[in-house]
Design an enzyme around this catalytic site. Structure first.
Site, PDB file in Angstrom:
ATOM      1  N   ILE A 188       0.777  -1.144   0.092  1.00  0.00           N
ATOM      2  CA  ILE A 188      -0.065  -0.013   0.000  1.00  0.00           C
ATOM      3  C   ILE A 188       0.779   1.324   0.188  1.00  0.00           C
ATOM      4  CG2 ILE A 188      -0.303   0.494   2.257  1.00  0.00           C
ATOM      5  CD1 ILE A 188      -3.231   0.833   2.124  1.00  0.00           C
ATOM      6  N   LYS A 189       2.127   1.124   0.563  1.00  0.00           N
ATOM      7  CA  LYS A 189       2.918   2.274   0.612  1.00  0.00           C
ATOM      8  C   LYS A 189       3.404   2.970  -0.763  1.00  0.00           C
ATOM      9  CE  LYS A 189       3.801   2.027   5.181  1.00  0.00           C
ATOM     10  NZ  LYS A 189       3.486   3.302   5.724  1.00  0.00           N
TER      11      LYS A 189
END
Length: 453
Positions: free
Chosen positions: A43-44
């Protein structure tokens, strides 16, 4: 034609996947926002690119510049993708508790990686926070992204993660569950969702050893709460600026063991090969399950991919060494050993001196003796010591002439409780044969270790 111009255009729009087996005891629907479908497997990627874009717009990141960041690995991957496409250099500072795979991946993407000690205060010059800040001052044309205090972090999730979840659930989401680290994912996502429906509950999952939970409950920063933990990617020893605690409804803490076991369960029962935080996120939800009702729709955010943790939570030996994996049988103990770890044995026609040398080399006290591939006895350090002390020439004697009783042979699936009954003062080991016909040995020490002693 639908051809992406570069890898960055594939970030976002990750799937929402219903959980079926692990959550069957819950009264409601549970879905996972599986963000390892991003190109950097986490998700980063979302916030990494947003931080780059904001830094460019503000003139803080200039052409040909160097991106500097303290990262556990996933943010670094997203930044590395952005740097490749946009022409920047990257220097990432991480801690020695992070999995080696994460650092190796960052290096493969062309970044320089500096490893710092974990167990130091954030203000310590050796901490990865301090080293990243120092490098940004020393290196010309560089910019420290600082994901902890950079509000572009939570903005990315306000603009993408929140809207995606709202759309994918047709606005029916009732609960958001997310591990809490930098604060960007949970805060940004929750900000958007609560604007659409203030009644949505936001549950944060924290690690034991992190101070976030106590700060949420009391408003106090208590460093006595801080101690080392194995969980990666969430929990903090300070309060990042990305947090807005007012939009979080509850915090719960999950142990290292519980998070690791649940991650492995996700892979085996749901087919989702996720990272440490996903297991902890789901375990945190299970701890709060009594608050759920039939018509609730819970969304758990699963941050990253399990490939980053193959040498840790998906490695039986690593799990057993930390007491995270329940050991039930002879087979379980053997499976926790390194692959290729062969039985140390001697042939009956070898000399006593050869056996002593093996004991010294491998730091073992007893060795099974074989003849034509079959166990015929054993030889031990204690049994040999007094004999060799009295007669040094025995070192040249053939082992077959000094045999001690053979170790008991048990079934490969013999339980741990039954194994204990074979291990006595006179007998310090038990043996078994696997399906391939290979012998294995377990000592008193192995059983004690498996029992947590």
């Amino acid at each position: 034609m639908d051809i992406k111009n570069n890898i960055l255009e594939t970030i976002g729009n990750t799937p929402l996947i219903r959980l079926n087996r692990i959550t069957k005891e819950l009264p409601c629907t549970v879905a996972a926002k599986v963000d390892y479908f991003n190109p950097g497997n986490s998700i980063k990627d979302r916030m990494a690119i947003k931080m780059i874009e904001v830094a460019e717009a503000e003139g803080k990141l200039k052409p040909g510049g160097t991106i500097i960041e303290g990262t556990s690995g996933n943010t670094g991957m997203g930044l590395a993708l952005g740097a490749i496409v946009k022409g920047y250099q990257c220097i990432f500072v991480t801690t020695d508790k992070q999995s080696k795979e994460k650092a190796d991946v960052l290096k493969a993407m062309g970044a320089e990686v500096i490893v710092c000690p974990t167990n130091v205060e954030p203000e310590d010059p050796q901490s990865y926070y301090s080293v990243a800040a120092r490098l940004s001052k020393e290196i010309p044309n560089s910019y420290h992204m600082n994901q902890y205090d950079n509000l572009a972090n939570r903005l990315a999730h306000y603009e993408t993660t929140g809207p995606e979840i709202w759309k994918q659930t047709d606005g029916k989401i009732t609960h958001l569950v997310c591990t809490a680290g930098t604060g960007g994912t949970i805060t940004g996502t929750a900000m958007y969702l609560k604007e659409q429906n203030p009644g949505i509950k936001v549950w944060a999952v924290d690690a034991y050893g992190s101070l976030l939970t106590k700060y949420f409950n009391t408003g106090e920063i208590d460093m006595n709460e801080v101690y080392p933990y194995f969980s990666e990617g969430f929990g903090e020893d300070f309060i990042p600026r990305n947090y807005d605690m007012s939009i979080i409804d509850a915090f719960t803490q999950v142990t290292d063991k519980e998070g690791a076991i649940m991650a492995r369960k996700l892979a085996k029962e749901e087919g989702l090969f996720c990272g440490y935080s996903a297991g902890s996120c789901l375990k945190g939800l299970m701890q709060l399950k009594d608050s759920l009702k039939k018509d609730d729709l819970v969304v758990c955010i699963f941050h990253d991919h399990g490939s980053r943790y193959v040498a840790k939570i998906y490695n039986d030996q690593w799990m057993m060494e930390r007491g995270f994996l329940e050991v039930k049988t002879f087979r379980d103990i053997i499976s926790g050993r390194p692959v290729g770890n062969k039985l140390i044995s001697v042939e009956s026609n070898q000399t006593v001196g050869a056996a002593v040398e093996l004991m010294r080399k491998y730091d073992i006290e007893m060795i099974p003796v074989l003849k034509d591939g079959e166990i015929i006895g054993s030889i031990s350090e204690s049994g040999l010591f007094q004999k060799i002390f009295s007669n040094p020439d025995l070192k040249h004697e053939v082992i077959g002439n000094l045999l001690e009783p053979a170790f008991p042979i048990v079934n490969f699936n013999t339980s741990l409780e039954k194994l204990k009954s074979f291990l006595t003062r006179e007998n310090g080991a038990v043996m078994s044969r696997d399906e391939a016909g290979n012998y294995h040995i377990i000592t008193k020490y192995d059983v004690l270790q498996a029992l947590g002693g």
